[in-house]
Design an enzyme around this catalytic site. Sequence first.
Site, PDB file in Angstrom:
ATOM      1  CE1 TYR A  31     -30.096 -15.035  67.466  1.00 11.35           C
ATOM      2  CE2 TYR A  31     -32.390 -15.458  67.018  1.00 11.35           C
ATOM      3  CZ  TYR A  31     -31.311 -15.282  67.803  1.00 11.35           C
ATOM      4  OH  TYR A  31     -31.713 -14.816  69.182  1.00 11.35           O
TER       5      TYR A  31
ATOM      6  CB  SER B 200     -33.859 -17.302  70.256  1.00  9.28           C
ATOM      7  OG  SER B 200     -34.696 -16.450  69.517  1.00  9.28           O
TER       8      SER B 200
END
Length: 321
Positions: free
Chosen positions: A163, A150
Amino acid sequence: MTEHPTGTDSLTATSPVAVVLGASRGLGFLVARELVDRGHHVVVAARDRSEVDEAVAELSRRGDVTGETCDVRDRHDVGELVGRVEHTLGPIEVLLTVAGIIQVAPAATLVLHEFEDAIDTMAWGPINAAMTVLPHMRRRGRGRIGTVTSIGGMVSPPHLLPYATAKFAAVGFSDGLASALSGTGVTATTVVPGLMRTGGHEHARFGGDAAAEYSWFAPAASLPLLSVDADRAARRIVDAVLAGRPMVVLTPLAWLGIRVRGLAPGMTTRLMGLAGRLLPAPPQRGGARTVEGVDARRRVGSRVVHVLSRLGDAAARRNHE
């Protein structure tokens, strides 16, 4: 313990075998569909049996698919899956790890187990998968490994700390693996997407003021100027992995964020801090337990938020979210 497969089982595949971990819904489902359409026998693997069965039922109309339940956090579970696929279907030519979770909350409300869950899924998951299949690929002198990371693994965004922590680890592992495999015939691709319209906001977990957190995250993950079409992203991911590219950055905002961070890391951190101050503050008296997006949505009173999230909601219905 990995359960017995659904779909085609105990038959050697005549097509190249691809294993997609986290393929029952969202981006993983779209990546699996793309591989099926390109003639691969795809093993759809995820934790939830009912979700796996649903994905297999749809994908099997397009080509050869096998369903497996597997928890990427458990290296023994992953090992059993890889061994069984190699034995029953044939050599794994492509491995893609897409499994992920998102916790959206201010740092003050987070607890350690949320970091553990994120790291076990999105850092240990790719490590467990790649290091298990790698000896088979190296022995054959060929194979493609892809890890979906990501932009949150390049620039740490506010209210997504677990995350980002896990994704930074995934980027480091995948990028280092790509260089370590140079000249072996096996490749590792680091996939760096930004926000995508997968409908993942419905399964994200929201803490602190859950309704307020949902109210910024769901539109951001839905609006065209901030997020990209997930079908197009899946095509680019498969293109890059099959071509053996070391890295693919999927969105213009992700591309920009990486370059700004590289040129001005301190300024980037300050900008993220300023952005965080614009997001919902933690509750005055601690935080309630985290809730899934579908539950947080019910607490949102603003019609505007629901309107701005419509494209993401539609994507959720298409992508089994």
